[in-house]
Design a protein around this motif. Structure first.
Motif, PDB file in Angstrom:
ATOM      1  N   UNK A  20       0.803  -1.214   0.000  1.00 28.70           N
ATOM      2  CA  UNK A  20       0.000   0.000   0.000  1.00 28.70           C
ATOM      3  C   UNK A  20       0.842   1.273   0.000  1.00 28.70           C
ATOM      4  N   UNK A  21       0.282   2.350  -0.565  1.00 33.95           N
ATOM      5  CA  UNK A  21       0.920   3.656  -0.483  1.00 33.95           C
ATOM      6  C   UNK A  21       0.443   4.385   0.769  1.00 33.95           C
ATOM      7  N   UNK A  22       0.775   5.678   0.891  1.00 37.27           N
ATOM      8  CA  UNK A  22       0.431   6.407   2.103  1.00 37.27           C
ATOM      9  C   UNK A  22      -1.070   6.651   2.245  1.00 37.27           C
ATOM     10  N   UNK A  23      -1.830   6.406   1.186  1.00 39.55           N
ATOM     11  CA  UNK A  23      -3.288   6.537   1.243  1.00 39.55           C
ATOM     12  C   UNK A  23      -3.979   5.185   1.433  1.00 39.55           C
ATOM     13  N   UNK A  24      -3.185   4.124   1.565  1.00 38.33           N
ATOM     14  CA  UNK A  24      -3.757   2.794   1.733  1.00 38.33           C
ATOM     15  C   UNK A  24      -4.150   2.120   0.434  1.00 38.33           C
ATOM     16  N   UNK A  25      -3.805   2.731  -0.704  1.00 35.46           N
ATOM     17  CA  UNK A  25      -4.157   2.178  -2.001  1.00 35.46           C
ATOM     18  C   UNK A  25      -2.959   1.425  -2.584  1.00 35.46           C
ATOM     19  N   UNK A  26      -3.189   0.530  -3.554  1.00 39.74           N
ATOM     20  CA  UNK A  26      -2.066  -0.175  -4.165  1.00 39.74           C
ATOM     21  C   UNK A  26      -1.061   0.801  -4.771  1.00 39.74           C
ATOM     22  N   UNK A  37       0.294  -1.174 -11.868  1.00 44.74           N
ATOM     23  CA  UNK A  37       0.380  -1.453 -10.449  1.00 44.74           C
ATOM     24  C   UNK A  37       1.813  -1.868 -10.128  1.00 44.74           C
ATOM     25  N   UNK A  38       2.220  -1.655  -8.883  1.00 43.00           N
ATOM     26  CA  UNK A  38       3.627  -1.833  -8.526  1.00 43.00           C
ATOM     27  C   UNK A  38       3.750  -2.452  -7.141  1.00 43.00           C
ATOM     28  N   UNK A 190      -1.442  -2.465 -18.844  1.00 41.30           N
ATOM     29  CA  UNK A 190      -2.120  -1.357 -18.184  1.00 41.30           C
ATOM     30  C   UNK A 190      -2.948  -1.897 -17.011  1.00 41.30           C
ATOM     31  N   UNK A 191      -2.848  -1.219 -15.878  1.00 39.79           N
ATOM     32  CA  UNK A 191      -3.636  -1.630 -14.712  1.00 39.79           C
ATOM     33  C   UNK A 191      -3.759  -0.441 -13.777  1.00 39.79           C
ATOM     34  N   UNK A 192      -4.929  -0.264 -13.220  1.00 45.53           N
ATOM     35  CA  UNK A 192      -5.162   0.826 -12.279  1.00 45.53           C
ATOM     36  C   UNK A 192      -5.844   0.265 -11.038  1.00 45.53           C
TER      37      UNK A 192
END
Length: 358
Positions: A20-26, A37-38, A190-192
């Motif tokens: 997760x990033x600092x916002x809790x998202x992938x 995605x990473x 591509x992926x979001x």
């Protein structure tokens, strides 16, 4: 000449949020102008270190990343009968070789920790506690650099430190260069990130209202990830004090872990436990090269996994044609095509140490 072991892996992840990033998202990245995605290199390396192949295969040869080595020494001194105030002085004197110690917290006076994480090998922890025993016996402590030389090592049997390196800002002579480089894993296409809106229902609510007692959301995503790792096998052996047998155990553990371990973020919510479906392993003395370029143009099609594997093979062949062979030998495991096994990949990786003897 240096022998390099290179690993290229493709792994299909289900809907999940392992890193997760600092916002809790992938975590995400923009590659070739397309969103991906990473998985961060740091999260992958931690997953490797905590994996069963590492913990079982390398038991007794694993370091600890911790701020609390000073607390270990303090507890050892107090258990040995030293008065707490004096024990704190002695513990700081010994543990400072791993980094500065934070000032005593008045609200939690029994705590003692460093200002930064230190990567401590089993041998170094043992030497620190041996110095504590000498302090308990009334012996004088070594001073400054002699103290560091008494506790710290530039090579020993800690395989994870030998692989992933460490930095000691206050004692840079005992830094260790990483023998293993690990990339950020990115989706080949591509992926979001998507958003999941969820509710939780109160089990004891009895007013006939079936609405949620809690509302929330979190991000997730899925895709085929490409991961690259490169091992300088000569440096690995050097970091392990010349122990080639232990280095071979480390390479086997690394291969099994990198094919099966995953960052564990939100794992209870998504139960992601993927395994690599494609592994290309290469051995040779030529300059290492990753194959990320295979995916700068996002992979498309109905079968993204197969398209990713074929793009990887084409790029490897194209680079070999232009630059000459990138390796002396390679081994492939392609699960959908029924080619190879992980056991064969492990043995191939361990054969790098035979090449060193040659």
């Amino acid at each position: 000449m240096t022998t390099f072991l290179q690993l290229h892996l493709l792994t299909a992840y289900p809907p999940s949020n392992p890193n997760r990033d600092d916002q809790g998202r992938p975590k995400q990245a923009l590659v070739g102008g397309a969103p991906r995605l990473r998985l961060s290199s740091q999260s992958v390396k931690r997953a490797l270190r905590l994996s069963e192949p590492f913990r079982q295969g390398l038991a007794g040869h694993m370091g600890q990343r911790t701020k609390f080595i000073a607390k270990d020494v303090l507890d050892h001194l107090i258990a040995g009968g030293m008065e707490p105030a004096q024990a704190r002085i002695r513990a700081e004197e010994i543990a400072k070789v791993f980094g500065k110690i934070e000032a005593q917290n008045k609200k939690r006076p029994d705590e003692m920790q460093g200002t930064t994480l230190a990567f401590v090998s089993p041998d170094e922890r043992g030497f620190a506690l041996a110095l504590a025993d000498k302090a308990l016996a009334g012996e004088e402590m070594p001073k400054d650099k002699d103290l560091a030389k008494t506790v710290l090592r530039t090579a020993d049997g800690a395989v994870d430190i030998a692989m992933f390196g460490r930095m000691l800002a206050d004692n840079p002579d005992f830094n260790r260069d990483a023998a293993v480089q690990v990339s950020h894993a990115i989706t080949t296409h591509r992926a979001v990130a998507e958003d999941d809106y969820f509710t939780a229902v109160d089990d004891l609510k009895r007013d006939g209202n079936a609405g949620g007692a809690h509302l929330g959301e979190h991000g997730f995503g899925s895709g085929v990830y490409y991961l690259y790792a490169c091992v300088n096998t000569d440096l690995l052996v050097e970091n392990l004090g010349g122990d080639k047998e232990l280095a071979a155990r480390g390479l086997r553990a690394l291969v099994r872990a990198i094919a099966t371990a995953t960052p564990s973020g939100k794992q209870n919510s998504h139960a992601h436990h993927p395994r690599a479906g494609y592994v290309r392993t290469e051995l040779g003395s030529n300059t290492p090269r990753d194959l990320t370029g295979a995916f700068f143009a996002p992979v498309r099609g109905d079968d993204l996994f197969d398209a990713s594997a074929r793009a990887l093979e084409r790029t490897a062949a194209d680079i070999d044609r232009a630059y000459g062979p990138a390796c002396d030998a390679h081994e492939i495991m392609d699960v959908p095509k029924g080619l190879g096994t992980l056991a064969e990949i492990e043995e191939f990786a361990a054969s790098a140490l035979v090449r060193l003897d040659g």
